[in-house]
Design an enzyme around this catalytic site. Structure first.
Site, PDB file in Angstrom:
ATOM      1  N   LEU A 427     -28.280 -53.966  17.841  1.00  0.00           N
ATOM      2  CA  LEU A 427     -28.790 -52.757  18.471  1.00  0.00           C
ATOM      3  C   LEU A 427     -28.390 -51.539  17.655  1.00  0.00           C
ATOM      4  O   LEU A 427     -27.285 -51.472  17.105  1.00  0.00           O
ATOM      5  CB  LEU A 427     -28.240 -52.625  19.892  1.00  0.00           C
ATOM      6  CG  LEU A 427     -28.515 -53.799  20.832  1.00  0.00           C
ATOM      7  CD1 LEU A 427     -28.127 -53.426  22.250  1.00  0.00           C
ATOM      8  CD2 LEU A 427     -29.973 -54.235  20.781  1.00  0.00           C
ATOM      9  N   GLY A 472     -26.865 -57.833  18.516  1.00  0.00           N
ATOM     10  CA  GLY A 472     -28.267 -57.947  18.906  1.00  0.00           C
ATOM     11  C   GLY A 472     -29.089 -58.771  17.926  1.00  0.00           C
ATOM     12  O   GLY A 472     -30.069 -59.402  18.307  1.00  0.00           O
ATOM     13  N   ASN A 496     -20.405 -59.837  18.305  1.00  0.00           N
ATOM     14  CA  ASN A 496     -19.145 -59.189  17.950  1.00  0.00           C
ATOM     15  C   ASN A 496     -18.831 -57.973  18.796  1.00  0.00           C
ATOM     16  O   ASN A 496     -18.003 -57.141  18.427  1.00  0.00           O
ATOM     17  CB  ASN A 496     -19.195 -58.775  16.481  1.00  0.00           C
ATOM     18  CG  ASN A 496     -20.280 -57.746  16.215  1.00  0.00           C
ATOM     19  OD1 ASN A 496     -21.351 -57.843  16.782  1.00  0.00           O
ATOM     20  ND2 ASN A 496     -20.007 -56.773  15.373  1.00  0.00           N
ATOM     21  N   GLU A 497     -19.490 -57.851  19.924  1.00  0.00           N
ATOM     22  CA  GLU A 497     -19.325 -56.638  20.716  1.00  0.00           C
ATOM     23  C   GLU A 497     -17.867 -56.322  21.007  1.00  0.00           C
ATOM     24  O   GLU A 497     -17.450 -55.161  21.021  1.00  0.00           O
ATOM     25  CB  GLU A 497     -20.101 -56.753  22.041  1.00  0.00           C
ATOM     26  CG  GLU A 497     -21.602 -56.530  21.910  1.00  0.00           C
ATOM     27  CD  GLU A 497     -22.347 -57.759  21.442  1.00  0.00           C
ATOM     28  OE1 GLU A 497     -21.683 -58.746  21.044  1.00  0.00           O
ATOM     29  OE2 GLU A 497     -23.593 -57.748  21.461  1.00  0.00           O
TER      30      GLU A 497
HETATM   31  C1  LIG Z   1     -29.353 -53.591  31.292  1.00  0.00           C
HETATM   32  C2  LIG Z   1     -28.015 -53.050  31.250  1.00  0.00           C
HETATM   33  C3  LIG Z   1     -27.253 -53.521  30.067  1.00  0.00           C
HETATM   34  C4  LIG Z   1     -25.910 -52.882  30.011  1.00  0.00           C
HETATM   35  C5  LIG Z   1     -25.244 -53.270  28.727  1.00  0.00           C
HETATM   36  C6  LIG Z   1     -23.948 -52.652  28.555  1.00  0.00           C
HETATM   37  C7  LIG Z   1     -23.278 -52.736  27.476  1.00  0.00           C
HETATM   38  C8  LIG Z   1     -23.780 -53.422  26.266  1.00  0.00           C
HETATM   39  C9  LIG Z   1     -23.199 -52.839  25.100  1.00  0.00           C
HETATM   40  C10 LIG Z   1     -23.477 -53.128  23.907  1.00  0.00           C
HETATM   41  C11 LIG Z   1     -24.259 -54.176  23.375  1.00  0.00           C
HETATM   42  C12 LIG Z   1     -24.409 -54.146  22.055  1.00  0.00           C
HETATM   43  C13 LIG Z   1     -25.154 -55.086  21.298  1.00  0.00           C
HETATM   44  C14 LIG Z   1     -25.265 -54.641  19.867  1.00  0.00           C
HETATM   45  O1  LIG Z   1     -26.067 -55.129  19.171  1.00  0.00           O
HETATM   46  S1  LIG Z   1     -24.221 -53.406  19.314  1.00  0.00           S
HETATM   47  C15 LIG Z   1     -24.476 -53.313  17.577  1.00  0.00           C
HETATM   48  C16 LIG Z   1     -23.508 -54.163  16.907  1.00  0.00           C
HETATM   49  N1  LIG Z   1     -23.753 -54.162  15.510  1.00  0.00           N
HETATM   50  C17 LIG Z   1     -22.797 -54.175  14.633  1.00  0.00           C
HETATM   51  O2  LIG Z   1     -21.672 -54.158  14.957  1.00  0.00           O
HETATM   52  C18 LIG Z   1     -23.214 -54.179  13.216  1.00  0.00           C
HETATM   53  C19 LIG Z   1     -22.400 -53.241  12.446  1.00  0.00           C
HETATM   54  N2  LIG Z   1     -22.843 -53.219  11.066  1.00  0.00           N
HETATM   55  C20 LIG Z   1     -22.408 -54.088  10.150  1.00  0.00           C
HETATM   56  O3  LIG Z   1     -21.668 -54.986  10.410  1.00  0.00           O
HETATM   57  C21 LIG Z   1     -22.893 -53.863   8.776  1.00  0.00           C
HETATM   58  O4  LIG Z   1     -23.482 -52.622   8.705  1.00  0.00           O
HETATM   59  C22 LIG Z   1     -23.879 -54.898   8.294  1.00  0.00           C
HETATM   60  C23 LIG Z   1     -23.206 -56.242   8.094  1.00  0.00           C
HETATM   61  C24 LIG Z   1     -25.052 -55.052   9.262  1.00  0.00           C
HETATM   62  C25 LIG Z   1     -24.449 -54.423   6.945  1.00  0.00           C
HETATM   63  O5  LIG Z   1     -23.387 -54.163   6.073  1.00  0.00           O
HETATM   64  P1  LIG Z   1     -23.666 -53.375   4.731  1.00  0.00           P
HETATM   65  O6  LIG Z   1     -22.386 -53.253   4.030  1.00  0.00           O
HETATM   66  O7  LIG Z   1     -24.769 -54.013   4.003  1.00  0.00           O
HETATM   67  O8  LIG Z   1     -24.211 -51.975   5.201  1.00  0.00           O
HETATM   68  P2  LIG Z   1     -23.373 -50.771   5.778  1.00  0.00           P
HETATM   69  O9  LIG Z   1     -22.984 -49.885   4.654  1.00  0.00           O
HETATM   70  O10 LIG Z   1     -22.293 -51.241   6.630  1.00  0.00           O
HETATM   71  O11 LIG Z   1     -24.452 -50.041   6.683  1.00  0.00           O
HETATM   72  C26 LIG Z   1     -25.566 -49.394   6.100  1.00  0.00           C
HETATM   73  C27 LIG Z   1     -25.994 -48.303   7.027  1.00  0.00           C
HETATM   74  O12 LIG Z   1     -26.467 -48.885   8.234  1.00  0.00           O
HETATM   75  C28 LIG Z   1     -25.789 -48.307   9.315  1.00  0.00           C
HETATM   76  N3  LIG Z   1     -25.684 -49.293  10.381  1.00  0.00           N
HETATM   77  C29 LIG Z   1     -25.129 -50.486  10.321  1.00  0.00           C
HETATM   78  N4  LIG Z   1     -25.228 -51.118  11.479  1.00  0.00           N
HETATM   79  C30 LIG Z   1     -25.860 -50.292  12.306  1.00  0.00           C
HETATM   80  C31 LIG Z   1     -26.257 -50.388  13.671  1.00  0.00           C
HETATM   81  N5  LIG Z   1     -26.046 -51.463  14.427  1.00  0.00           N
HETATM   82  N6  LIG Z   1     -26.891 -49.360  14.213  1.00  0.00           N
HETATM   83  C32 LIG Z   1     -27.149 -48.246  13.484  1.00  0.00           C
HETATM   84  N7  LIG Z   1     -26.781 -48.106  12.188  1.00  0.00           N
HETATM   85  C33 LIG Z   1     -26.154 -49.125  11.613  1.00  0.00           C
HETATM   86  C34 LIG Z   1     -24.474 -47.956   8.756  1.00  0.00           C
HETATM   87  O13 LIG Z   1     -23.869 -46.994   9.549  1.00  0.00           O
HETATM   88  C35 LIG Z   1     -24.847 -47.422   7.430  1.00  0.00           C
HETATM   89  O14 LIG Z   1     -25.375 -46.137   7.618  1.00  0.00           O
HETATM   90  P3  LIG Z   1     -25.016 -44.992   6.579  1.00  0.00           P
HETATM   91  O15 LIG Z   1     -23.540 -44.875   6.605  1.00  0.00           O
HETATM   92  O16 LIG Z   1     -25.527 -45.465   5.258  1.00  0.00           O
HETATM   93  O17 LIG Z   1     -25.714 -43.799   7.102  1.00  0.00           O
END
Ligand SMILES: CCCCC/C=C\C/C=C\C=C\CC(=O)SCCNC(=O)CCNC(=O)[C@H](O)C(C)(C)COP(=O)(O)OP(=O)(O)OC[C@H]1O[C@@H](n2cnc3c(N)ncnc32)[C@H](O)[C@@H]1OP(=O)(O)O
Length: 657
Positions: A427, A472, A496-497
């Site tokens: 997400l 997600g 990994n939440e």
């Molecule tokens: C109906 C009622 C429901 C109620 C529910 C209540 C609670 C639920 C709560 C939460 C549920 C959550 C589910 C989710 O999916 S939360 C998202 C979890 N995701 C992560 O933790 C992923 C984190 N990211 C990573 O691990 C790495 O980025 C990744 C392995 C994907 C890629 O690594 P890489 O080194 O290639 O790239 P990065 O430099 O880390 O990232 C590039 C760029 O992308 C941005 N970014 C990464 N992940 C996300 C994301 N999930 N959302 C938005 N942006 C993301 C990152 O910040 C970098 O941006 P920038 O610094 O270049 O601007």
């Protein structure tokens, strides 16, 4: 008091005696606790149990997931908002006074309902869903509580309650949405659904001229001015209306359809003959990008994708899909007419005579390629840098999936990424902070929509995980039927939440548990583990690992394997008949005679082929069984001659099973 059912699974039966589909295996209510689990309609196990019995599907208001009384949904306002929209799709009679949806002015639900029920909206009414029929004292007073596929194979969602009114002048039947029904009173069908039996509490007769919308399958034009919220002062939701997506529309009428002609409506020209939906004949009308009266809050909707350039668009030429391919038309058993003859329509989609067998369409974030000859589409996520699941992405995902779902040429989808090393980062975190309550509600609605659509898709879904897939992203893979991952140990997958200090929604958890089992899920969730590919394979989180360069081929091979099976992805139809007190398969393509029978409680066109368990056998007995079809696209949703059907008997038996 009963409450609205959750948003998507409108096919969920509304009768307490109905039974669950093959894909619904989890208990709707925890035994002994009286506490409702949610969502109640499914908790799929990989074993795909069939025909499980479930209790009533209408939730008490207090436990409706969208009700403010529900502790599930979080903030009250968010719950209200989702609940209100959710309830829009429900008949008012079924809504309790306490339901926030009741606060919606009378006109709004109608707009929404027209969009949902009448415009080819695909719900998760998968083949094999159960339904319930209640009928009227007279032959025309019936209530339908059922959804499914129309004769062209489109899934439709008739309003759960439909009153049927005879139209003696036309010798036919109308429901209270103005949809056409056909049949003889014993075996009326609405969009392929059989109806009949029992008294109706409050039969309604609606003057023809005041009918709005369409119950779902009538041969009236989908884009008629009265059909679309956008044309009625409301918004046409891209998710709800075929206007929102090219090819979603369709048209109209059948080669040899038994349906009577529709009534002339004031100001609306009678539609032409009905034909299967075909992109050749469904120019995509403009979609209003936003609208203040949309059933959902406004957000940018993708424009209609262009129709593939290789398809010439002569609107008046006969649809090239008009005829059945000989090799896909199985020979009927002696004395049984093939569906195509019985009902004057092709049992399934013939191959296109056009040279190109591939179609592609793309929106901003997802590229879809459909190999028509294989019946397999590939959805490639292309939302760099990390394919995060933003509201836009989720919306496009749902639209793309819905389009494929509606496309009879497509029977399977491979999900993969076009972004190197990342399947999906989950997400979009930026959607979850610093936004309005309405935005949160909309965002989570979209997350659920994505999950529900994918989970209950009638297509075979294979995740080709070619990169990291946290949270997600992992959910998307988990929601597919099969997961193949690139064997690169740098790629990880998991929920990994916990590492983010948040709790995975319980339906994330349920999906996870279904795949890896309770204990593994428990520890993995508690630790917020991201499992490197080899470990993911070891714990069963992914089904197999392959070198990345072979991922595509392997996914294709797996898909073919699945599609060769009858049932969900299969193209086969089987015939069962009653022999010596047993249900016996008398054969069908890919189905050995005598080896299988149709089981389920789905009704016409919704029967699954599989082994008949003793329990089901006992519940169904045999005397009601005549014959029916199975399979997703072959014979598709065969509307069988009522005389040869005894489905009500089966339904009533199955309903009590
Ligand atoms: C109906 C009622 C429901 C109620 C529910 C209540 C609670 C639920 C709560 C939460 C549920 C959550 C589910 C989710 O999916 S939360 C998202 C979890 N995701 C992560 O933790 C992923 C984190 N990211 C990573 O691990 C790495 O980025 C990744 C392995 C994907 C890629 O690594 P890489 O080194 O290639 O790239 P990065 O430099 O880390 O990232 C590039 C760029 O992308 C941005 N970014 C990464 N992940 C996300 C994301 N999930 N959302 C938005 N942006 C993301 C990152 O910040 C970098 O941006 P920038 O610094 O270049 O601007």
């Amino acid at each position: 008091m009963r409450c609205c059912s959750p948003p998507r699974p409108a096919w969920v039966p509304t009768c307490s005696s109905s039974t669950r589909s093959r894909r619904s295996t989890g208990p709707a209510r925890a035994a002994g606790t009286g506490a409702w689990d949610w969502p109640p309609w499914r908790s799929r196990s990989r074993s795909r149990q069939r025909g499980s019995t479930i209790p009533a599907m209408l939730l008490p208001d207090a436990v409706c997931p969208h009700s403010t009384a529900s502790p599930r949904l979080g903030p009250r306002a968010a719950g209200d908002e989702v609940h209100r929209r959710c309830c829009r799709g429900q008949p008012r009679e079924l809504l309790p006074a306490s339901c926030p949806g009741m606060a919606v002015p009378l006109g709004e639900p109608e707009r929404g309902r027209a969009g949902r029920a009448g415009q080819g909206r695909t719900e998760r009414g998968s083949a094999g869903q159960d339904g319930m029929v209640q009928g009227g004292a007279g032959p025309w007073d019936h209530r339908i509580i059922k959804v499914g596929k129309d004769p062209q194979g489109h899934r439709v969602q008739p309003a759960p309650t439909t009153t049927i009114t005879p139209n003696p002048e036309q010798g036919a039947w109308l429901n209270n949405k103005g949809a056409w029904l056909s049949g003889n009173g014993r075996g009326l069908t609405e969009g392929g659904w059989l109806i009949g039996g029992g008294p109706t509490p409050r039969p309604r007769r609606v003057p023809l001229t005041s009918r709005a919308g369409n119950g779902g399958s009538g041969p009236r034009p989908l884009h008629g001015a009265d059909r679309c919220g956008a044309q009625r002062g409301g918004a046409c939701s891209a998710l709800l209306c075929p206007r929102g997506w090219g090819g979603g529309g369709l048209a109209t009428a059948p080669r040899g359809s038994p349906s009577p002609p529709p009534p002339a409506r004031r100001g609306v020209p009678p539609p032409g003959p009905r034909v299967p939906r075909c992109p050749l004949h469904a120019p995509c009308p403009p979609v209003s990008p936003t609208s203040p009266v949309s059933p959902y809050p406004p957000y940018p909707r993708p424009p209609c994708p262009p129709i593939s350039p290789h398809i010439p668009p002569p609107p008046q030429t006969p649809c090239p899909r008009g005829a059945a391919p000989p090799h896909l038309t199985p020979p009927p058993p002696p004395g049984v007419l093939p569906l195509s003859q019985a009902w004057g329509r092709a049992p399934r989609l013939p191959p296109s005579p056009l040279p190109a067998q591939r179609r592609a369409f793309s929106n901003n974030k997802i590229l879809v390629e459909l190999d028509e000859s294989a019946g397999v589409a590939t959805m490639k996520f292309k939302s760099p840098p990390v394919n995060s699941l933003s509201l836009d992405f989720l919306t496009e995902f749902c639209i793309s999936l819905e389009k494929l779902e509606n496309d009879r040429a497509c029977r399977g989808v491979i999900l993969t990424s076009a972004v190197p090393k990342i399947f999906s980062s989950g997400l979009d975190i930026t959607e979850m902070c610093g936004k309005s309550t309405e935005h949160y509600a909309e965002f989570w609605r979209a997350v659920q929509e994505m999950w529900l659509r994918l989970y209950s898709s009638n297509m075979v879904t294979v995740a080709a995980v070619n990169g990291s897939s946290p949270a997600g992203g992992c959910l998307i893979a988990l929601t597919c039927d099969y997961r193949i991952m690139a064997e690169n140990p740098k790629f990880s997958i998991g929920l990994n939440e916990a590492q983010l200090g948040i709790v995975a929604p319980f339906w994330f958890k349920d999906t996870f548990v279904n795949v890896v089992g309770h204990r593994v899920a428990e520890s993995s969730l508690q630790l917020g583990s991201l499992h490197p590919a080899p470990e993911a394979h070891r714990i069963g989180l992914v089904d197999e690992l392959v070198p990345e360069e072979k991922l595509k081929d392997r996914a294709t091979a797996v898909m073919q394997q699945w599609l060769a099976l009858p049932g969900k992805g299969g193209t086969s139809w089987a015939v069962t008949e009653c022999r010596n007190g047993d249900l016996t398969c008398v054969g069908g393509p890919g189905i050995e005679a005598g080896s299988c029978v149709s089981v389920g409680t789905g009704g016409v066109g919704g029967w699954e082929v599989g082994k008949l368990s003793k329990a089901v056998r006992a519940a169904l007995g045999c005397e009601g069984c005549a014959w029916h079809t199975a399979g997703r696209s072959a014979g598709c949703a065969g509307r069988l001659p009522p005389a040869q059907l005894a489905v009500p008997a089966l339904l009533s038996r199955a309903g009590g099973a």
